[in-house]
Enzyme design. Structure first.
Site, PDB file in Angstrom:
ATOM      1  N   ASP A   8       0.792  -1.235   0.000  1.00  0.00           N
ATOM      2  CA  ASP A   8       0.000   0.000   0.000  1.00  0.00           C
ATOM      3  C   ASP A   8       0.833   1.300   0.000  1.00  0.00           C
ATOM      4  O   ASP A   8       1.341   1.711   1.057  1.00  0.00           O
ATOM      5  CB  ASP A   8      -0.911   0.052   1.233  1.00  0.00           C
ATOM      6  CG  ASP A   8      -1.963  -1.041   1.257  1.00  0.00           C
ATOM      7  OD1 ASP A   8      -1.590  -2.235   1.247  1.00  0.00           O
ATOM      8  OD2 ASP A   8      -3.157  -0.705   1.327  1.00  0.00           O
ATOM      9  N   GLU A  39      -3.914   2.205  -3.783  1.00  0.00           N
ATOM     10  CA  GLU A  39      -5.242   2.766  -3.490  1.00  0.00           C
ATOM     11  C   GLU A  39      -5.181   3.986  -2.565  1.00  0.00           C
ATOM     12  O   GLU A  39      -6.146   4.726  -2.468  1.00  0.00           O
ATOM     13  CB  GLU A  39      -6.172   1.706  -2.887  1.00  0.00           C
ATOM     14  CG  GLU A  39      -5.821   1.331  -1.469  1.00  0.00           C
ATOM     15  CD  GLU A  39      -7.053   1.205  -0.565  1.00  0.00           C
ATOM     16  OE1 GLU A  39      -8.187   1.307  -1.050  1.00  0.00           O
ATOM     17  OE2 GLU A  39      -6.836   1.024   0.635  1.00  0.00           O
ATOM     18  N   ASN A  40      -4.020   4.179  -1.886  1.00  0.00           N
ATOM     19  CA  ASN A  40      -3.882   5.335  -0.988  1.00  0.00           C
ATOM     20  C   ASN A  40      -2.767   6.273  -1.438  1.00  0.00           C
ATOM     21  O   ASN A  40      -2.239   7.033  -0.618  1.00  0.00           O
ATOM     22  CB  ASN A  40      -3.577   4.853   0.436  1.00  0.00           C
ATOM     23  CG  ASN A  40      -4.732   4.081   1.039  1.00  0.00           C
ATOM     24  OD1 ASN A  40      -5.874   4.507   0.981  1.00  0.00           O
ATOM     25  ND2 ASN A  40      -4.434   2.913   1.591  1.00  0.00           N
ATOM     26  N   ASN A  67     -10.446  -0.650  -0.979  1.00  0.00           N
ATOM     27  CA  ASN A  67     -11.709  -0.065  -0.517  1.00  0.00           C
ATOM     28  C   ASN A  67     -11.785   1.442  -0.745  1.00  0.00           C
ATOM     29  O   ASN A  67     -12.856   2.021  -0.634  1.00  0.00           O
ATOM     30  CB  ASN A  67     -11.938  -0.391   0.970  1.00  0.00           C
ATOM     31  CG  ASN A  67     -10.781   0.011   1.841  1.00  0.00           C
ATOM     32  OD1 ASN A  67      -9.625  -0.303   1.522  1.00  0.00           O
ATOM     33  ND2 ASN A  67     -11.047   0.696   2.918  1.00  0.00           N
ATOM     34  N   HIS A  68     -10.645   2.088  -1.049  1.00  0.00           N
ATOM     35  CA  HIS A  68     -10.649   3.534  -1.332  1.00  0.00           C
ATOM     36  C   HIS A  68     -10.485   3.820  -2.832  1.00  0.00           C
ATOM     37  O   HIS A  68     -10.083   4.919  -3.206  1.00  0.00           O
ATOM     38  CB  HIS A  68      -9.527   4.243  -0.567  1.00  0.00           C
ATOM     39  CG  HIS A  68      -9.695   4.211   0.916  1.00  0.00           C
ATOM     40  ND1 HIS A  68     -10.831   4.659   1.539  1.00  0.00           N
ATOM     41  CD2 HIS A  68      -8.877   3.774   1.906  1.00  0.00           C
ATOM     42  CE1 HIS A  68     -10.706   4.502   2.853  1.00  0.00           C
ATOM     43  NE2 HIS A  68      -9.540   3.958   3.103  1.00  0.00           N
ATOM     44  N   HIS A 149      -7.189  -7.593  -0.642  1.00  0.00           N
ATOM     45  CA  HIS A 149      -7.225  -6.360   0.161  1.00  0.00           C
ATOM     46  C   HIS A 149      -8.274  -6.544   1.256  1.00  0.00           C
ATOM     47  O   HIS A 149      -9.473  -6.360   1.030  1.00  0.00           O
ATOM     48  CB  HIS A 149      -7.572  -5.201  -0.767  1.00  0.00           C
ATOM     49  CG  HIS A 149      -7.239  -3.857  -0.198  1.00  0.00           C
ATOM     50  ND1 HIS A 149      -5.974  -3.342  -0.211  1.00  0.00           N
ATOM     51  CD2 HIS A 149      -8.012  -2.934   0.417  1.00  0.00           C
ATOM     52  CE1 HIS A 149      -5.979  -2.150   0.353  1.00  0.00           C
ATOM     53  NE2 HIS A 149      -7.205  -1.876   0.752  1.00  0.00           N
ATOM     54  N   HIS A 174      -3.909  -3.858   2.758  1.00  0.00           N
ATOM     55  CA  HIS A 174      -4.940  -3.095   3.476  1.00  0.00           C
ATOM     56  C   HIS A 174      -4.632  -2.800   4.936  1.00  0.00           C
ATOM     57  O   HIS A 174      -4.915  -1.699   5.403  1.00  0.00           O
ATOM     58  CB  HIS A 174      -6.327  -3.744   3.382  1.00  0.00           C
ATOM     59  CG  HIS A 174      -7.400  -3.010   4.135  1.00  0.00           C
ATOM     60  ND1 HIS A 174      -7.822  -1.747   3.794  1.00  0.00           N
ATOM     61  CD2 HIS A 174      -8.132  -3.346   5.239  1.00  0.00           C
ATOM     62  CE1 HIS A 174      -8.785  -1.351   4.639  1.00  0.00           C
ATOM     63  NE2 HIS A 174      -8.975  -2.299   5.530  1.00  0.00           N
ATOM     64  N   HIS A 176      -1.762  -2.388   6.314  1.00  0.00           N
ATOM     65  CA  HIS A 176      -0.578  -1.527   6.347  1.00  0.00           C
ATOM     66  C   HIS A 176       0.505  -2.043   7.297  1.00  0.00           C
ATOM     67  O   HIS A 176       1.487  -1.349   7.543  1.00  0.00           O
ATOM     68  CB  HIS A 176      -0.940  -0.075   6.715  1.00  0.00           C
ATOM     69  CG  HIS A 176      -1.769   0.604   5.682  1.00  0.00           C
ATOM     70  ND1 HIS A 176      -1.951   1.979   5.651  1.00  0.00           N
ATOM     71  CD2 HIS A 176      -2.459   0.122   4.628  1.00  0.00           C
ATOM     72  CE1 HIS A 176      -2.742   2.310   4.645  1.00  0.00           C
ATOM     73  NE2 HIS A 176      -3.062   1.185   4.007  1.00  0.00           N
TER      74      HIS A 176
END
Ligand code: FE2
Length: 260
Positions: A8, A39-40, A67-68, A149, A174, A176
């Site tokens: 991530d 995704e982040n 999810n983001h 994730h 996810h 982290h």
């Protein structure tokens, strides 16, 4: 063949860690393919087009989300042309994007699939065990990497065993936080519950620690703040033999306590 999966990527410091260390990692480990969960990557949530293009330029061949995925609304504008971006395969059907992609590198068909967990998640996704069955029906790849994730280690471990012998690797993202359970499962699938985060080192999974402590102590929702900190890089290196079997899985950690 060597495949590096970067965990991530979180905000500017995560992108800086890639810019600084990816060229060195590629050289030192003779990496052929780079995959990253991004995704982040843009300000801690979502991915804008500029950062997507920067990652491509830096040699990341395929990017996964989570999810983001749609936290940055501009993704709706460029997702149709983003042919190296993979969104969760089991996300609500009304959302756009591809959940599994195959590209050919050095004569090998490399497939990457992105799946969301459903335990302790928002409950909007299709069951990942059923979803991956659909992907496998069509799959003719030489090497298939699944980015799962998800929050719960139990769900991740269960999917790992479910897919043992059916895919090349199941790598979790996810949470982290890097897990020390990397292994080759009995039927040959490489597995790790979570690769970890490439982002701020002194943080609560990327966020400013003081604001999160305040939120957790008082229950009052504090603003989302990206931590200002030195960086860390987390990745997992997969080595395949000529028969496309994963023969080694190893963690790569770079931070002030783990020098490179
Ligand atoms: Fe996530």
């Amino acid at each position: 063949m060597k495949i590096l999966f970067i965990g991530d990527v979180f905000a500017a410091i995560g992108r800086e860690m890639i810019e600084t260390y990816l060229p060195q990692l590629k050289q030192q480990y003779q990496i052929d393919v780079v995959i990253a969960n991004v995704e982040n990557a843009t300000h801690g949530k979502g991915l804008n087009k500029r950062h997507y293009e920067e990652f491509l330029f830096q040699g990341i061949s395929l990017m996964t989300m989570g999810n983001h995925t749609f936290a940055k609304k501009e993704l709706f504008d460029y997702i149709d042309e983003a042919d190296r971006l993979i969104v969760p395969y089991n996300q609500p059907r009304a959302l756009p994007g591809m959940g599994s992609r195959e590209i050919t590198i050095l004569g090998k068909k490399i497939r990457v699939t992105n799946l969301l967990g459903i335990t302790f998640m928002d409950g909007k996704s299709q069951n990942p065990f059923e979803a991956i069955d659909d992907v496998l029906k069509e799959d003719t790849s030489d090497i298939h990497i699944v980015d799962f994730h998800a929050e719960a280690t139990s769900e991740k471990i269960a999917l790992g065993y479910y897919l043992d012998g059916k895919v090349s690797a199941v790598l979790g993202t996810h949470t982290h936080v890097t897990t020390a359970d990397e292994k080759i499962l009995p039927q040959g699938t490489a597995y790790q519950s979570d690769v970890g985060m490439t982002g701020p080192y002194e943080s609560v999974i990327g966020c400013d620690k003081d604001s999160i402590i305040k939120r957790m102590k008082t229950g009052v929702m504090t603003p989302f703040l990206v931590a200002e900190s030195v960086g860390q890089l987390r990745a997992t290196l997969l080595t395949f033999n000529d028969q496309n079997q994963c023969i080694q899985i190893e963690r790569i950690c770079i931070d002030p306590d783990h020098s490179f």
